[in-house]
Every structure is written in C-alpha cells, then in structure tokens.
Write a protein that holds these residues in place. Structure first.
Motif, short mmCIF file in Angstrom:
data_model
loop_
_atom_site.label_atom_id
_atom_site.label_comp_id
_atom_site.label_asym_id
_atom_site.label_seq_id
_atom_site.Cartn_x
_atom_site.Cartn_y
_atom_site.Cartn_z
N GLY A 199 0.99 -1.25 -0.03
CA GLY A 199 0.00 0.05 -0.01
C GLY A 199 0.76 1.40 0.10
N PHE A 200 1.92 1.15 0.80
CA PHE A 200 2.87 2.34 0.84
C PHE A 200 3.57 2.61 -0.41
CE2 PHE A 200 6.70 4.49 1.50
CZ PHE A 200 6.33 5.58 1.79
N ALA A 201 3.88 1.61 -1.31
CA ALA A 201 4.47 1.55 -2.51
C ALA A 201 3.31 2.23 -3.49
CB ALA A 201 4.74 0.15 -3.19
N ARG A 202 2.06 2.19 -3.40
CA ARG A 202 0.93 2.67 -4.13
C ARG A 202 1.11 4.33 -3.67
NH1 ARG A 202 -0.99 -2.15 -3.57
NH2 ARG A 202 -2.30 -1.72 -1.57
N VAL A 203 1.14 4.78 -2.52
CA VAL A 203 1.43 5.98 -2.20
C VAL A 203 2.47 6.80 -2.85
CG1 VAL A 203 1.74 7.56 -0.20
CG2 VAL A 203 -0.02 5.85 0.10
N GLY A 204 3.66 5.89 -2.91
CA GLY A 204 4.96 6.54 -3.44
C GLY A 204 4.74 6.69 -4.95
N LYS A 205 4.16 5.62 -5.56
CA LYS A 205 3.83 5.80 -6.83
C LYS A 205 2.72 6.83 -7.41
CE LYS A 205 2.09 3.27 -10.89
NZ LYS A 205 1.60 1.84 -11.53
N SER A 206 1.86 7.27 -6.66
CA SER A 206 1.04 8.23 -6.74
C SER A 206 1.96 9.63 -6.80
CB SER A 206 0.05 8.21 -5.78
OG SER A 206 -0.87 9.41 -6.02
N CYS A 207 2.79 9.84 -5.60
CA CYS A 207 3.44 10.99 -5.33
C CYS A 207 4.35 11.12 -6.62
CB CYS A 207 4.25 10.98 -4.23
SG CYS A 207 3.20 11.00 -2.74
N GLN A 208 5.20 10.08 -6.92
CA GLN A 208 5.70 10.18 -8.00
C GLN A 208 5.57 10.37 -9.38
OE1 GLN A 208 7.95 6.46 -8.90
NE2 GLN A 208 9.62 7.38 -10.12
N SER A 209 4.21 9.89 -9.59
CA SER A 209 3.58 10.46 -11.02
C SER A 209 3.06 11.77 -11.04
CB SER A 209 2.38 9.19 -11.16
OG SER A 209 1.43 9.86 -12.13
N CYS A 210 2.56 12.33 -9.94
CA CYS A 210 2.25 13.48 -9.88
C CYS A 210 3.33 14.57 -10.09
CB CYS A 210 1.31 14.08 -8.69
SG CYS A 210 0.72 15.62 -8.80
N HIS A 211 4.60 14.24 -9.41
CA HIS A 211 5.69 15.22 -9.33
C HIS A 211 6.34 15.23 -10.75
CE1 HIS A 211 6.90 15.35 -4.95
NE2 HIS A 211 5.44 15.77 -5.08
N GLU A 212 6.41 13.93 -11.66
CA GLU A 212 6.82 13.78 -12.63
C GLU A 212 6.13 14.81 -13.68
OE1 GLU A 212 6.87 9.76 -13.78
OE2 GLU A 212 8.64 9.30 -12.55
N ALA A 213 4.78 14.79 -13.87
CA ALA A 213 4.06 15.52 -14.36
C ALA A 213 3.96 17.09 -14.24
CB ALA A 213 2.66 15.06 -14.55
N TYR A 214 3.93 17.51 -13.06
CA TYR A 214 3.58 18.89 -12.48
C TYR A 214 4.62 19.45 -11.40
CZ TYR A 214 -0.77 17.13 -14.46
OH TYR A 214 -1.72 16.71 -15.30
N ARG A 215 5.58 19.07 -11.36
CA ARG A 215 6.60 19.67 -10.52
C ARG A 215 8.05 19.93 -11.14
NH1 ARG A 215 9.32 16.91 -5.07
NH2 ARG A 215 10.39 18.84 -4.37
N LEU A 216 8.45 20.97 -10.98
CA LEU A 216 9.82 21.26 -11.64
C LEU A 216 10.92 20.08 -11.18
CD1 LEU A 216 11.06 23.72 -13.18
CD2 LEU A 216 11.79 24.66 -10.92
N LYS A 217 11.41 19.80 -12.38
CA LYS A 217 12.54 18.88 -11.64
C LYS A 217 13.85 19.52 -11.37
CE LYS A 217 11.34 15.79 -15.68
NZ LYS A 217 9.95 16.06 -15.04
N LYS A 218 14.38 18.97 -10.22
CA LYS A 218 15.50 19.68 -9.57
C LYS A 218 16.77 19.20 -10.34
CE LYS A 218 12.90 20.05 -5.24
NZ LYS A 218 13.05 19.90 -3.71
#
Length: 142
Positions: free
Chosen positions: A123-142
């Motif tokens: 379940g925690f892996a699904r949380v992480g995947k959700s965060c990662q997916s959104c960050h890849e699409a909508y967050r400035l890459k560092k």
C-alpha cells in the motif's frame, strides 16, 4: 524495496525551496512538506517493519487531508518564484485533481493495512507511486 529507499532519500533532502516563498506559493510548499513528512514517517515504518499504529494513523490522516486540499490550493494559477509548480497543473487541472484523488485513495487504504506489514508495504508503494507520478508531470525537476 529500492523504490522505497529512493523515496525515503528524496524526502530527506532539505526544504531550502521555501526560502523567499510568500503567500499562496509558501502555503502550497508548506502543505507539500507536510505530505513529505507524513510519507517519510510511513516509509520508515514500511522499511523497518516496526509499526506504530497511532503514529501511522496520524500520518495517514495528514496525507488524506492534504491530498484532498491539494486541488483547492492550486485552483489559482500562481507561478511566483521559488515555486516548483509547472504550468501544466492549470493546463490539465482535471488530471492534476485526479492524481490528488489517487493519493487520497492510496493513503486511505493504508488504514486497513496496518496489521499486515506486507500489505502495508504494498500500500505504501502505491502512495509513493502516486506522489512520483504527480511530481513527474507537475513539479519542476531539480
């Protein structure tokens, strides 16, 4: 397990992006930091297998509340520096909202997985995947 380690390492980075942030951008950054802190707490439990039910439920409550708040916090387009938000949030707000809801759903499901560490880790892996997916699409890459 490697993804979990990468997620935990990313969450351990200092939050220097808040320097100079004001108004709505600062509020968004603080909200995202609280999501990161809650995720870090849950990630440490997933990694160690040492479950503190009270702490986990608190972190899950923070995740679900902040995920629910995310679209509201981003309704107004504001790209004032030092924001890490990308314009795509507003160009595809429906998808951005859908991704926030996916985080809320994944976090809520963790509540039922606290007594089984294997299920909790999945379940925690699904949380992480959700965060990662959104960050890849909508967050400035560092």
């Amino acid at each position: 397990m490697l993804r979990l380690s990468i997620l935990l390492a990313a969450l351990a980075l200092p939050a220097t992006a808040h320097d100079g942030a004001q108004g709505l951008v600062k509020a968004r950054m603080e909200m995202m930091k609280s999501i990161g802190d809650a995720t870090k707490t849950l990630g440490q439990m997933a990694k160690s297998g040492d479950m503190d039910r009270t702490q986990a439920m608190t972190a899950i409550a923070i995740l679900t509340e902040k995920a629910r708040m995310t679209p509201v916090m981003f309704e107004t387009r504001d790209l004032t520096k030092p924001t890490e938000a990308l314009p795509g949030i507003w160009d595809n707000f429906e998808d951005f909202t859908r991704q926030s809801m996916a985080l809320e759903t994944a976090a809520t499901a963790l509540s039922d997985q606290l007594s089984d560490i294997s299920a909790f880790r999945a379940g925690f892996a699904r949380v992480g995947k959700s965060c990662q997916s959104c960050h890849e699409a909508y967050r400035l890459k560092k």
